[in-house]
Scaffold this active site. Structure first.
Site, mmCIF file in Angstrom:
data_model
loop_
_atom_site.group_PDB
_atom_site.id
_atom_site.type_symbol
_atom_site.label_atom_id
_atom_site.label_comp_id
_atom_site.label_asym_id
_atom_site.label_seq_id
_atom_site.Cartn_x
_atom_site.Cartn_y
_atom_site.Cartn_z
ATOM 1 N N HIS A 59 6.766 -7.647 -1.377
ATOM 2 C CA HIS A 59 5.688 -8.137 -2.263
ATOM 3 C C HIS A 59 5.298 -7.119 -3.323
ATOM 4 C CE1 HIS A 59 4.384 -11.088 1.148
ATOM 5 N NE2 HIS A 59 5.498 -11.456 0.547
ATOM 6 N N CYS A 77 6.193 -5.968 -23.111
ATOM 7 C CA CYS A 77 7.551 -5.398 -23.260
ATOM 8 C C CYS A 77 8.317 -5.364 -21.929
ATOM 9 C CB CYS A 77 7.464 -3.975 -23.842
ATOM 10 S SG CYS A 77 6.775 -2.751 -22.700
ATOM 11 N N GLU A 133 -3.373 -10.564 18.146
ATOM 12 C CA GLU A 133 -3.594 -12.028 18.202
ATOM 13 C C GLU A 133 -2.271 -12.781 18.216
ATOM 14 O OE1 GLU A 133 -7.522 -11.498 15.405
ATOM 15 O OE2 GLU A 133 -6.157 -13.143 14.932
ATOM 16 N N ALA A 183 -1.305 -2.007 16.432
ATOM 17 C CA ALA A 183 0.007 -1.464 16.069
ATOM 18 C C ALA A 183 0.305 -0.120 16.725
ATOM 19 C CB ALA A 183 0.089 -1.342 14.540
ATOM 20 N N ASP A 223 0.796 -1.239 0.000
ATOM 21 C CA ASP A 223 0.000 0.000 0.000
ATOM 22 C C ASP A 223 0.826 1.285 0.000
ATOM 23 O OD1 ASP A 223 -0.893 -0.766 3.467
ATOM 24 O OD2 ASP A 223 0.879 0.292 2.702
ATOM 25 N N GLY A 236 1.971 -6.756 13.056
ATOM 26 C CA GLY A 236 0.767 -6.899 12.218
ATOM 27 C C GLY A 236 0.895 -7.889 11.088
HETATM 28 N N1 APR Z 1 -2.620 -3.815 14.602
HETATM 29 C C1 APR Z 1 -1.708 -4.824 14.531
HETATM 30 N N2 APR Z 1 -1.976 -6.040 14.017
HETATM 31 C C2 APR Z 1 -3.223 -6.247 13.545
HETATM 32 C C3 APR Z 1 -4.235 -5.251 13.582
HETATM 33 C C4 APR Z 1 -3.883 -3.991 14.141
HETATM 34 N N3 APR Z 1 -4.787 -2.987 14.214
HETATM 35 N N4 APR Z 1 -5.373 -5.785 13.032
HETATM 36 C C5 APR Z 1 -5.066 -7.053 12.661
HETATM 37 N N5 APR Z 1 -3.795 -7.335 12.990
HETATM 38 C C6 APR Z 1 -3.033 -8.571 12.755
HETATM 39 C C7 APR Z 1 -3.863 -9.821 12.696
HETATM 40 O O1 APR Z 1 -3.974 -10.381 14.006
HETATM 41 C C8 APR Z 1 -2.991 -10.718 11.783
HETATM 42 O O2 APR Z 1 -2.048 -11.461 12.560
HETATM 43 O O3 APR Z 1 -2.426 -8.433 11.473
HETATM 44 C C9 APR Z 1 -2.229 -9.731 10.913
HETATM 45 C C10 APR Z 1 -2.716 -9.684 9.481
HETATM 46 O O4 APR Z 1 -2.437 -10.936 8.907
HETATM 47 P P1 APR Z 1 -2.733 -11.146 7.351
HETATM 48 O O5 APR Z 1 -4.073 -10.591 7.021
HETATM 49 O O6 APR Z 1 -2.421 -12.590 7.058
HETATM 50 O O7 APR Z 1 -1.672 -10.212 6.611
HETATM 51 P P2 APR Z 1 -0.139 -10.522 6.324
HETATM 52 O O8 APR Z 1 0.478 -11.304 7.429
HETATM 53 O O9 APR Z 1 0.482 -9.232 5.948
HETATM 54 O O10 APR Z 1 -0.248 -11.448 5.001
HETATM 55 C C11 APR Z 1 0.967 -11.780 4.367
HETATM 56 O O11 APR Z 1 -0.294 -12.757 2.570
HETATM 57 O O12 APR Z 1 -2.090 -12.645 1.098
HETATM 58 C C12 APR Z 1 -0.715 -12.458 1.222
HETATM 59 O O13 APR Z 1 0.653 -11.071 -0.062
HETATM 60 C C13 APR Z 1 -0.317 -11.036 0.936
HETATM 61 O O14 APR Z 1 1.404 -9.683 2.003
HETATM 62 C C14 APR Z 1 0.299 -10.549 2.249
HETATM 63 C C15 APR Z 1 0.746 -11.854 2.892
#
Ligand code: APR
Length: 230
Positions: free
Chosen positions: A106, A117, A203, A219, A91, A175
């Site tokens: 990523h 191209c 979590e 976060a 993002d 996160g």
């Molecule tokens: N602050 C901190 N952590 C948070 C919050 C918050 N406000 N809200 C959710 N989380 C945590 C969740 O508990 C979870 O462990 O963020 C994590 C998000 O996990 P995913 O949705 O799996 O995201 P991510 O780990 O970045 O996924 C990795 O998977 O789909 C692919 O390429 C995509 O980069 C991504 C990769």
């Protein structure tokens, strides 16, 4: 040289900016099937569908502002000599918050790559006038310059991340569910090389079991607490 502090971020750090995560409640993979939208096969089978999904995400992200967590990390980079962010996020919110030393494992949702191209460039048009968008150089089919499931990560980003993980003294993981590799391996690699691991996540994740400190907070609040520990 000051001891290296390394950060790995995932979708959770952008949750407070209104950008949906992938897993957990409200996650994108709860509403959509990754194999239908985030693989090369899905794209070449139906580029229009995949681009409609990315255009929708680009519209959400274009309205998102960096939250306090992104801003605190940018502040820490300015204050600490030896500090890097490795992000799984596409993002661009770390850079928007002012972070300069950011490794995007990523890719980036604002960059496109021509399937013909191979030119790669930034395309900030939102919403996209033409779906799927065409290359400005050759008119070929563009794809998002992001890493899809089954694709390899950008070589330079990956090798830099491994080298940093082996040499950091403190690895802050914020996160991320830690289930996607090779990004999810970095905290384990750092631990093997003697780093202290701090996890900020509301979590528990597979990384929690190797963390020396777990901050079970979102976060922004978690980073405020972490900053006090420094
Ligand atoms: N602050 C901190 N952590 C948070 C919050 C918050 N406000 N809200 C959710 N989380 C945590 C969740 O508990 C979870 O462990 O963020 C994590 C998000 O996990 P995913 O949705 O799996 O995201 P991510 O780990 O970045 O996924 C990795 O998977 O789909 C692919 O390429 C995509 O980069 C991504 C990769």
């Amino acid at each position: 040289m000051k001891e290296l502090i390394l950060v790995l971020t995932g979708a959770g750090i952008s949750a407070e900016s209104g950008v949906p995560t992938f897993r957990g409640e409200g996650g994108l993979w709860k509403q959509f099937k990754p194999e239908e939208l985030a693989t090369p096969q899905a794209f070449f089978k139906n580029p229009k569908l995949v681009w409609e999904w990315y255009d929708w995400r680009r519209q959400i992200i274009s309205k998102a502002e960096p939250n306090e967590a992104h801003l605190l990390l940018a502040e820490l980079e300015r204050r600490l000599e030896n500090f890097f962010i490795i992000t799984q996020n596409v993002d661009g919110l770390h850079q928007k918050a002012g972070s300069k030393k950011v490794i995007e494992l990523h890719g980036n949702i604002w960059r496109v790559k021509c399937t013909n191209c191979k030119e790669e460039y930034e395309l900030y048009e939102v919403p996209l006038k033409e779906i799927p968008p065409k290359c400005k150089y050759c008119g070929g089919l563009l794809r998002p310059a992001v890493v899809w499931f089954g694709e390899s990560l950008p070589e330079k980003a990956l090798s830099e991340s491994f080298a940093l993980a082996k040499n950091c003294k403190l690895f802050l993981v914020i996160g991320t569910s830690g289930v996607v590799y090779p990004a999810g391996y970095l905290p384990f690699l750092a631990k093997q090389h003697g780093a202290k691991i701090v996890e900020i996540n509301p979590e528990s994740t597979p990384i929690s079991k190797i963390a020396d400190v777990v901050i079970r907070e979102k976060a922004s609040k978690g980073l405020r607490l972490f900053e006090k520990m420094l």
